[in-house]
Design a protein around this motif. Sequence first.
Motif, PDB file in Angstrom:
ATOM      1  N   LEU A   1       0.826  -1.208   0.000  1.00 45.14           N
ATOM      2  CA  LEU A   1       0.000   0.000   0.000  1.00 45.14           C
ATOM      3  C   LEU A   1       0.860   1.259   0.000  1.00 45.14           C
ATOM      4  N   ILE A   2       2.020   1.193   0.638  1.00 45.58           N
ATOM      5  CA  ILE A   2       2.915   2.349   0.652  1.00 45.58           C
ATOM      6  C   ILE A   2       3.323   2.700  -0.776  1.00 45.58           C
ATOM      7  N   GLY A   3       3.607   1.680  -1.581  1.00 44.43           N
ATOM      8  CA  GLY A   3       3.996   1.916  -2.966  1.00 44.43           C
ATOM      9  C   GLY A   3       2.923   2.642  -3.755  1.00 44.43           C
ATOM     10  N   PHE A   4       1.656   2.241  -3.604  1.00 38.81           N
ATOM     11  CA  PHE A   4       0.569   2.907  -4.307  1.00 38.81           C
ATOM     12  C   PHE A   4       0.456   4.381  -3.886  1.00 38.81           C
ATOM     13  N   LEU A   5       0.562   4.640  -2.591  1.00 41.18           N
ATOM     14  CA  LEU A   5       0.434   6.017  -2.097  1.00 41.18           C
ATOM     15  C   LEU A   5       1.597   6.885  -2.563  1.00 41.18           C
ATOM     16  N   VAL A   6       2.808   6.340  -2.545  1.00 38.89           N
ATOM     17  CA  VAL A   6       3.987   7.121  -2.962  1.00 38.89           C
ATOM     18  C   VAL A   6       3.939   7.421  -4.458  1.00 38.89           C
ATOM     19  N   VAL A   7       3.646   6.413  -5.261  1.00 35.68           N
ATOM     20  CA  VAL A   7       3.587   6.636  -6.718  1.00 35.68           C
ATOM     21  C   VAL A   7       2.483   7.625  -7.060  1.00 35.68           C
TER      22      VAL A   7
END
Length: 467
Positions: free
Chosen positions: A437-443
Amino acid sequence: MLSDSLLTPPVNKRGIIGWMFYDWAAQPFFTVVLTFIFGPYFVSRLVEDPNMGQAAWGYTVTISGIIIALLSPVLGAIADASGSRKKWIGFFALIKVTALTFLWLAAPGSELWLPMLCVILATVAAEFSIVFNDSMMPRLVSKEDVGRISNTAWGLGYAGGLVALFIVLLLLAGSPTTGKTLIGLSPLFGLDPALGEDARITGPLAACWYFIFLIPMFLFTPDAPSGLPLKQAVKTGLNELLGTLKELKHRVAILKFLAARMIYQDGVNGLLALGGTFAAGMFGWKTVEMGIYGILLLVVAIFGCYFAGKLDTFIGSKKVVSISLVCLIISTIGIVSTGPGYTLFGLLQLSTLDNGGLFATAAEKAYIVYGLLIGLVFGPAQASSRSYLARSVSLEEAGRFFGLYALSGRATSFLAPAAVATITVLTDSARTGMCALIGFLVVGFLLLLAAPYPAIDNKSVINNSVG
């Protein structure tokens, strides 16, 4: 189009209140079933292995998201072209109420396929109903009142979720140790928490709630007159959608915003759907703990939306969304880095002493702090995204682009839960799975930084007609 619809004379107050009660009727399903009570029960108590439970729940959300993504554009076309909405809301209400009622059968140790199927059907029916209900609003109120009525209905939905949570905690959910509810009463109907009945009852509760409080909308809110026949409505709407998609190559600024929103909304949806189940699996939270956690988040969310609405006026929608995403990234890192006796991946050691009562360990209290930060900003992240687009399109094209906006929020909604579920299975670690989920939010955040605000291209005037 939206601008034309907004010229429709407003209906009486009773009709508007009836429409607003849809959110009050619908929200308890998302609150007590998906997020805070039945979902965590599914993960931590329905099956013995919480990792397997989270994976199964993630795939349940994934399947729902795929169905919603594939069919929402068609239903949007039906809403625009067929006119009448109530008959469709009633049809999907029948599916939703039936599916939720059958969740009562999801006893510990039973097969997973039935609750998974019921949750999929209820989620799909709920989201499809929202498409038709939301499309009623422009006809009901004047242009000046759209924002106020929409936000009031949103807040009413949060209040409905809170009341439903209180009902579960005070009257239905008994402690596994004492058998008493939060106020010391025996659970109504003789519910046995050892058999998961305190969580299983949330399905029939949400079904009854939805059925009862949907009645004012059917009685008092005027429906649109019937338009095109179903077959023709679908064809016309899809042609308009294709035309708008072709036009996007000339609207690079809006395309950048919609792409960013598509990615970060996946992260937000995944966090809301899986954050509670992750806590339940890690700390063994039962119905009472999850219910109180949900109440805290919803109360904070109401205040977050109120203050963000004022802040949006002064600093603009893009900054509000950006700040919200940064807070969500920080809080998500916080929750995935927290475990028994530590947080921040062990950089900060915490006492493992159990003081008794609710949220008795230091790690649980740290998780609550991160959760409150999520509650504070997940509403503004979504509400200010809507105003971002509203400031970027003309009234004449608002209907088409808000339809595309809705599609962007659902088109890949299955990716985040699918990523969490798959990584959890491959690594046998719910914590590693949640890191996706961190990846989705950062991208999404990085893509948003590159999007102009307002999303208006300084090019020649675009022909807004859609072929």
